[in-house]
Design a protein around this motif. Structure first.
Motif, PDB file in Angstrom:
ATOM      1  N   UNK A 122       0.825  -1.210   0.000  1.00  0.00           N
ATOM      2  CA  UNK A 122       0.000   0.000   0.000  1.00  0.00           C
ATOM      3  C   UNK A 122       0.857   1.257   0.000  1.00  0.00           C
ATOM      4  N   UNK A 123       2.084   1.152   0.508  1.00  0.00           N
ATOM      5  CA  UNK A 123       2.996   2.301   0.498  1.00  0.00           C
ATOM      6  C   UNK A 123       3.437   2.665  -0.908  1.00  0.00           C
ATOM      7  N   UNK A 124       3.375   1.699  -1.828  1.00  0.00           N
ATOM      8  CA  UNK A 124       3.802   1.933  -3.206  1.00  0.00           C
ATOM      9  C   UNK A 124       2.649   2.325  -4.119  1.00  0.00           C
ATOM     10  N   UNK A 125       1.405   2.086  -3.677  1.00  0.00           N
ATOM     11  CA  UNK A 125       0.244   2.331  -4.527  1.00  0.00           C
ATOM     12  C   UNK A 125       0.138   3.762  -5.051  1.00  0.00           C
ATOM     13  N   UNK A 126       0.446   4.791  -4.233  1.00  0.00           N
ATOM     14  CA  UNK A 126       0.335   6.156  -4.767  1.00  0.00           C
ATOM     15  C   UNK A 126       1.237   6.400  -5.974  1.00  0.00           C
ATOM     16  N   UNK A 127       2.344   5.674  -6.076  1.00  0.00           N
ATOM     17  CA  UNK A 127       3.230   5.788  -7.233  1.00  0.00           C
ATOM     18  C   UNK A 127       2.802   4.827  -8.333  1.00  0.00           C
ATOM     19  N   UNK A 159      -3.890  11.393  -6.561  1.00  0.00           N
ATOM     20  CA  UNK A 159      -3.337  10.252  -5.821  1.00  0.00           C
ATOM     21  C   UNK A 159      -1.813  10.293  -5.847  1.00  0.00           C
ATOM     22  N   UNK A 160      -1.234  10.662  -6.997  1.00  0.00           N
ATOM     23  CA  UNK A 160       0.220  10.671  -7.146  1.00  0.00           C
ATOM     24  C   UNK A 160       0.822  11.781  -6.294  1.00  0.00           C
ATOM     25  N   UNK A 161       1.720  11.454  -5.357  1.00  0.00           N
ATOM     26  CA  UNK A 161       2.262  12.469  -4.440  1.00  0.00           C
ATOM     27  C   UNK A 161       3.201  13.443  -5.157  1.00  0.00           C
ATOM     28  N   UNK A 169       6.359  10.272   0.935  1.00  0.00           N
ATOM     29  CA  UNK A 169       5.765   9.011   0.487  1.00  0.00           C
ATOM     30  C   UNK A 169       6.832   8.053  -0.029  1.00  0.00           C
ATOM     31  N   UNK A 170       7.847   8.601  -0.704  1.00  0.00           N
ATOM     32  CA  UNK A 170       8.917   7.733  -1.209  1.00  0.00           C
ATOM     33  C   UNK A 170       9.736   7.156  -0.061  1.00  0.00           C
ATOM     34  N   UNK A 171       9.964   7.949   0.982  1.00  0.00           N
ATOM     35  CA  UNK A 171      10.681   7.450   2.155  1.00  0.00           C
ATOM     36  C   UNK A 171       9.868   6.343   2.829  1.00  0.00           C
TER      37      UNK A 171
END
Length: 246
Positions: A122-127, A159-161, A169-171
């Motif tokens: 889920x941490x990768x979903x925004x990307x 959605x895309x940070x 979000x990348x961290x």
């Protein structure tokens, strides 16, 4: 002959891009099985799955069945399946003289790994999700956007940070994948020991998706392939021979 169904995309009509389908492609190539790939557009997935006789893989937020890929049809047995873990189990059972994707006696451990790993994605979903729409052909992109904007309750662009939110979000994503690294010893090359298995194919599929979406020269790809002493870069490299489409 086995037929693998994969998502079409606009950059290379004869190559895969979807992280979930890569799991099954890794299994087929690792086992050395003969297969062919049929690429289909996103709006055609449900009709295709129903046509081949495979079951849905889940339930949509509205309660309707969810049909997705990968899916296979095995001409030698007439079996049609559409869930990567089920496909791996089936191929191990049906072709026992080939290398096992799920090593004997590790079924429970592999299932536990999936249960622990998938929520972390889920941490990768925004990307991941907005990038998926960008590589699709117009019919797929339109269908995908409508489906996932309804799920997120926001546009894919929102959605895309961006800016500081992107850095944070990348961290969060790199910290998440680092927590998986902590499950393994520094000298471990593979999840199950001295040979790759389905658990490694799961991770490699998502690592490879970053290369596809961000580009080999991107900072994101460099981050993923160098963190954790380069573990994920080595994994992707070592599994490269099993990632090619047929």
């Amino acid at each position: 002959m086995i037929t693998l169904y994969d998502f079409a995309w606009k950059h290379s009509p004869n190559a895969g891009w979807n992280s979930h389908v890569w799991k099954t492609r890794y299994v087929l190539n690792y086992k050395g099985l003969e297969y062919k790939t049929i690429f289909i557009e996103y709006p055609d997935v449900e009709a295709t799955i129903k046509k081949i006789g495979a079951k849905p893989t889940g339930t949509q937020p509205n309660g309707q069945p969810w049909y997705t890929l990968p899916a296979i049809v095995d001409d030698s047995t007439g079996v049609a399946l559409a869930e990567s873990a089920d496909i791996a189990e089936y191929l191990d059972k049906t072709y026992p003289d080939t290398p096992r994707a799920i090593p004997e006696g590790s079924h429970a451990l592999q299932a536990a790994f999936r249960d622990a790993y998938y929520p972390k994605l889920s941490a990768f979903f925004p990307f991941l999700v907005p990038c998926m729409e960008q590589v699709m052909n117009p019919p797929s992109a339109k269908h995908f956007r409508a489906e996932y904007e309804a799920i997120f309750g926001a546009t894919l662009e929102d959605v895309f940070p961006k800016g500081d939110a992107r850095v944070e979000a990348w961290k969060k994503w790199t910290d998440t994948i680092s927590s998986i690294d902590a499950w393994m010893r520094p000298e471990d090359e593979w999840i199950m020991g001295d040979k790759p298995s389905f658990a490694d194919f799961i991770i490699a599929g998502f690592v490879l998706s970053a290369k596809t979406f961000f580009g080999e020269d991107s900072q994101e790809w460099k981050d993923i392939t160098t963190i954790n002493n380069g573990r994920w870069g080595r994994m992707a490299k070592n599994l490269e021979k099993y990632s090619q489409s047929k």
